[in-house]
Motif scaffolding. Structure first.
Motif, short mmCIF file in Angstrom:
data_model
loop_
_atom_site.label_atom_id
_atom_site.label_comp_id
_atom_site.label_asym_id
_atom_site.label_seq_id
_atom_site.Cartn_x
_atom_site.Cartn_y
_atom_site.Cartn_z
N ASP A 130 4.73 -8.34 -17.13
CA ASP A 130 5.69 -8.25 -16.03
C ASP A 130 5.72 -6.86 -15.39
O ASP A 130 5.80 -6.74 -14.16
CB ASP A 130 7.09 -8.62 -16.53
N ALA A 131 5.61 -5.81 -16.19
CA ALA A 131 5.65 -4.46 -15.63
C ALA A 131 4.44 -4.19 -14.74
O ALA A 131 4.56 -3.62 -13.65
CB ALA A 131 5.71 -3.43 -16.76
N LEU A 132 3.28 -4.63 -15.20
CA LEU A 132 2.07 -4.43 -14.40
C LEU A 132 2.12 -5.26 -13.13
O LEU A 132 1.74 -4.80 -12.05
CB LEU A 132 0.83 -4.78 -15.23
N ARG A 133 2.61 -6.51 -13.23
CA ARG A 133 2.71 -7.35 -12.04
C ARG A 133 3.65 -6.73 -11.02
O ARG A 133 3.38 -6.72 -9.82
CB ARG A 133 3.21 -8.74 -12.43
N LYS A 134 4.78 -6.16 -11.47
CA LYS A 134 5.74 -5.53 -10.55
C LYS A 134 5.09 -4.34 -9.86
O LYS A 134 5.25 -4.13 -8.66
CB LYS A 134 6.97 -5.09 -11.33
N GLY A 169 3.94 -3.88 -5.62
CA GLY A 169 4.34 -2.75 -4.78
C GLY A 169 3.20 -2.28 -3.89
O GLY A 169 3.43 -1.62 -2.87
N GLY A 170 1.98 -2.61 -4.23
CA GLY A 170 0.84 -2.21 -3.42
C GLY A 170 0.45 -0.77 -3.68
O GLY A 170 0.94 -0.10 -4.59
N ILE A 171 -0.44 -0.27 -2.85
CA ILE A 171 -0.92 1.11 -2.97
C ILE A 171 -0.16 1.97 -1.99
O ILE A 171 -0.15 1.72 -0.79
CB ILE A 171 -2.43 1.18 -2.69
N ASN A 172 0.45 2.98 -2.50
CA ASN A 172 1.17 3.93 -1.65
C ASN A 172 0.25 5.11 -1.35
O ASN A 172 -0.25 5.77 -2.26
CB ASN A 172 2.45 4.45 -2.34
N PRO A 173 0.01 5.37 -0.06
CA PRO A 173 -0.87 6.50 0.26
C PRO A 173 -0.18 7.82 -0.11
O PRO A 173 1.05 7.93 -0.07
CB PRO A 173 -1.07 6.39 1.77
N PRO A 174 -0.97 8.81 -0.49
CA PRO A 174 -0.35 10.08 -0.86
C PRO A 174 0.30 10.73 0.35
O PRO A 174 -0.18 10.64 1.48
CB PRO A 174 -1.53 10.92 -1.36
#
Length: 131
Positions: free
Chosen positions: A114-118, A122-127
């Protein structure tokens, strides 16, 4: 770095490469005695004759056999879905048991917790560049 070619190595490579040339080929099935100067050339056959599909040759016995098989298959009743479910087929029972076992294992020990799925949702957040 220089590379010198050793003459003995060159001779060995040439001999090894010449060995396949010594292979004996099988004799042709047609002997030369069948053909001489008086033998006529084969006649040419038109291409459309060669490309034409041959006509079907079905004997009466084969036709009667196929007709009886067709009639037998058409007279066979089709099982309804309820009858198919009630049928006691050991292969289908084994497949159902294996599928249930696989689903139970997947539910008990998921590959993605569940933690990994959450985190993945969230997707990839650009720096972010500091200002």
């Amino acid at each position: 770095m220089t590379f010198r070619l050793c003459p003995t190595l060159l001779i060995a490579v040439l001999l090894c490469s010449a060995l396949p040339a010594c292979k004996k080929f099988p004799e042709l099935e047609v002997s030369e005695a069948q053909f001489d100067n008086k033998t006529p050339y084969p006649k040419f056959v038109r291409l459309d004759i060669l490309l034409k599909e041959p006509e079907a040759t079905i004997t009466d016995e084969v036709e009667n056999n196929l007709t009886s098989r067709r009639d037998t298959l058409q007279d066979t009743p089709v099982a309804s879905s309820e009858q198919a479910e009630k049928a006691n087929d050991p292969v289908l029972d084994r497949l159902d048991a294996l599928n249930a076992r696989r689903e139970a294992q997947a539910a008990a020990d998921p590959i993605i917790d569940d933690a990994l799925r959450k985190r993945m949702e969230g997707g990839i957040n650009p720096p972010m560049l500091p200002e």
